[in-house]
Design an enzyme around this catalytic site. Structure first.
Site, PDB file in Angstrom:
ATOM      1  N   HIS A  20      34.946  85.046  27.505  1.00 34.79           N
ATOM      2  CA  HIS A  20      35.690  83.708  26.766  1.00 34.79           C
ATOM      3  C   HIS A  20      35.054  82.604  26.183  1.00 34.79           C
ATOM      4  O   HIS A  20      34.552  81.908  25.819  1.00 34.79           O
ATOM      5  CB  HIS A  20      36.958  83.230  27.395  1.00 34.79           C
TER       6      HIS A  20
HETATM    7  C1  UD1 Z   1      38.299  76.631  29.286  1.00 30.08           C
HETATM    8  C2  UD1 Z   1      36.840  75.741  29.812  1.00 30.08           C
HETATM    9  C3  UD1 Z   1      35.881  77.155  30.535  1.00 30.08           C
HETATM   10  C4  UD1 Z   1      36.920  78.354  30.941  1.00 30.08           C
HETATM   11  C5  UD1 Z   1      38.033  78.638  30.484  1.00 30.08           C
HETATM   12  C6  UD1 Z   1      39.178  79.333  30.954  1.00 30.08           C
HETATM   13  C7  UD1 Z   1      36.060  74.489  29.392  1.00 30.08           C
HETATM   14  C8  UD1 Z   1      34.712  73.297  29.098  1.00 30.08           C
HETATM   15  N1  UD1 Z   1      35.540  75.584  29.116  1.00 30.08           N
HETATM   16  O1  UD1 Z   1      37.769  76.864  28.473  1.00 30.08           O
HETATM   17  O2  UD1 Z   1      34.940  76.579  31.327  1.00 30.08           O
HETATM   18  O3  UD1 Z   1      36.197  79.087  31.982  1.00 30.08           O
HETATM   19  O4  UD1 Z   1      38.949  77.566  30.460  1.00 30.08           O
HETATM   20  O5  UD1 Z   1      39.593  79.967  30.709  1.00 30.08           O
HETATM   21  O6  UD1 Z   1      37.115  72.725  30.085  1.00 30.08           O
HETATM   22  N2  UD1 Z   1      43.356  77.834  23.422  1.00 30.08           N
HETATM   23  C9  UD1 Z   1      44.933  78.190  23.669  1.00 30.08           C
HETATM   24  N3  UD1 Z   1      45.873  78.179  24.274  1.00 30.08           N
HETATM   25  C10 UD1 Z   1      45.871  78.214  26.023  1.00 30.08           C
HETATM   26  C11 UD1 Z   1      44.607  77.289  25.793  1.00 30.08           C
HETATM   27  C12 UD1 Z   1      43.770  77.353  25.098  1.00 30.08           C
HETATM   28  O7  UD1 Z   1      45.531  78.939  22.504  1.00 30.08           O
HETATM   29  O8  UD1 Z   1      46.559  78.351  26.738  1.00 30.08           O
HETATM   30  C13 UD1 Z   1      43.115  78.042  22.623  1.00 30.08           C
HETATM   31  C14 UD1 Z   1      42.662  76.222  22.414  1.00 30.08           C
HETATM   32  O9  UD1 Z   1      43.057  76.159  21.349  1.00 30.08           O
HETATM   33  C15 UD1 Z   1      41.311  76.318  21.606  1.00 30.08           C
HETATM   34  C16 UD1 Z   1      40.459  77.500  22.781  1.00 30.08           C
HETATM   35  O10 UD1 Z   1      41.463  78.857  23.066  1.00 30.08           O
HETATM   36  O11 UD1 Z   1      40.772  76.537  20.949  1.00 30.08           O
HETATM   37  C17 UD1 Z   1      39.251  76.853  23.915  1.00 30.08           C
HETATM   38  O12 UD1 Z   1      40.564  76.665  24.624  1.00 30.08           O
HETATM   39  P1  UD1 Z   1      39.293  75.512  26.136  1.00 30.08           P
HETATM   40  O13 UD1 Z   1      40.405  75.030  26.786  1.00 30.08           O
HETATM   41  O14 UD1 Z   1      38.751  74.345  24.808  1.00 30.08           O
HETATM   42  O15 UD1 Z   1      38.644  76.570  26.155  1.00 30.08           O
HETATM   43  P2  UD1 Z   1      38.589  77.704  26.757  1.00 30.08           P
HETATM   44  O16 UD1 Z   1      37.077  78.032  26.318  1.00 30.08           O
HETATM   45  O17 UD1 Z   1      39.392  77.987  27.300  1.00 30.08           O
END
Ligand code: UD1
Length: 366
Positions: free
Chosen positions: A207
């Protein structure tokens, strides 16, 4: 009575707070422990399932933040968390890990004069292009109590001039959850439902923006996974970010054309543990999985140039493969040919870190 708020936001936070929740119950006569969920992760598969599996209570406060740019997400969490602290004054705030929720809530707390305890402090990848590295550095700079998982974390904090009295080498709360829930995970039927056999499959998670947000890089990874699937079944539970990118870069067809490459939704905690425990090897860019595989003695190939968890490479089962997936494929072949490195379990990764942390916090507050 003292009030402590523990903050969770993203998937890797839940298994770190669960042991603290259990351990702090022993002090319920003097400590009122509440849980704040920022809602950084909000899909059922990324959040609610973990509350159920880990027997966490319904959060006392849910901030409903959701996705956004780093600035948006961090700022929204700060605004909403400030309101929580305004209405429910706390004597201490506990933050875990390195996600945006960790930093946002730390900043709000210290500005209100509330001490912050950071669990998983001191880890450094020395790569400031990682948002998590910025979150780690800044959180540690303002936290009062720094709970560290491995000796490198202690050395990093000392080098940064942190007062020795703030540093507590206590072990790893994520391993506490693993130890506690391993017997339950044994009962998972996930191998049967995926029609795979113990020790005869590879498990993949990806990811990191550096791997999945670039079409060339994600394309090469998908190609390599198809190649690996010629040798053994490959199970790839896909993070929402990665799923979005697979669709954006038109890689859906490439992922579905390899018959033994199985793409799935994210798993709950027990199913994922069961998969990790039984994998021939794990290919990942996660931080926590490097540690969990080291504890389990399962070979781990990490698709990153650096790790903030060097002990997993020094004495554990982790190998850093950089971003060149060809290197990872060669290492995978070696492991499958029986040349896997035997690892050792790091000091204090014994399932009791949460108890040690609770004792220190109770001592500091009461
Ligand atoms: C976040 C953390 C990372 C961790 C990871 C575990 C930060 C900077 N990054 O990254 O350290 O290793 O979580 O998973 O805090 N999304 C969904 N549904 C969800 C969650 C996210 O669709 O329940 C999508 C969001 O729309 C977004 C993408 O996934 O576009 C990334 O989510 P985000 O929480 O911003 O960061 P992660 O890449 O998950």
């Amino acid at each position: 009575m003292k009030t402590i708020l523990s903050v969770v936001g993203a998937r890797p936070n839940f298994m770190k707070v669960a042991p603290l929740y259990r351990a702090l119950k022993a002090y319920s006569g003097s400590i009122d422990h509440r849980i704040v969920h920022t809602g950084q992760h909000y899909d059922r598969a990324m959040s609610k399932v973990f509350f159920e599996d880990l027997e966490l209570p319904h959060p006392d406060f849910y901030l409903g933040i959701g996705s956004g740019s780093h600035a948006e997400q961090t700022a929204k969490i700060m605004v909403e968390f400030e309101k929580v602290l305004g209405a429910h004054p706390a004597d201490m705030v506990i933050v875990v890990g390195d996600v945006n929720s960790t930093l946002a809530c730390s900043l709000v707390s210290v500005k209100q004069g509330i001490p912050v305890a950071h669990v998983e402090a001191g880890l450094r990848s020395f790569d400031r292009a990682m948002p998590e590295e910025i979150n780690r550095l800044l959180t540690d700079a303002v936290a009062q109590m720094l709970f560290v998982t491995e000796p490198s974390g202690v050395a990093n904090l000392r080098r940064e001039g942190v007062d020795e009295a703030k540093i507590h080498h206590v072990g790893n709360v994520m391993i506490d959850s693993l130890v506690h829930y391993r017997p339950k995970a044994e009962h998972s039927r996930v191998l049967e439902s995926l029609e795979i056999r113990a020790g005869k499959f590879a498990l993949v998670t990806l990811h990191r923006p550096s791997n999945v947000d670039d079409a060339g890089s994600l394309g090469r990874i998908v190609q390599a996974l198809s190649k690996l699937a010629e040798r053994l079944p490959v199970v790839f539970p896909v993070h929402p970010r990665t799923r979005k990118m697979i669709e954006n870069f038109n890689l859906t067809k490439a992922t579905s054309s390899a018959p033994r490459l199985t793409i799935t939704e994210p798993f709950g905690y027990f199913d994922f543990l069961k998969l990790m425990m039984n994998a021939a090897l794990v290919l990942t860019d996660s931080g926590g999985i490097q540690e969990e595989t080291t504890f389990l003695g399962v070979p781990c190939l990490t698709l990153r140039d650096s790790t903030e968890r060097p002990i997993t490479v020094e004495i554990g089962t982790n190998t850093l493969c950089g971003s060149d997936v060809a290197v990872a494929l060669r290492s995978a072949s070696e492991i499958l040919d029986g040349k896997a490195r035997k690892g050792r379990i790091p000091e204090l990764w014994d399932g009791k870190a949460g108890e040690r942390i609770a004792r220190s916090i109770a001592g500091a507050l009461t």
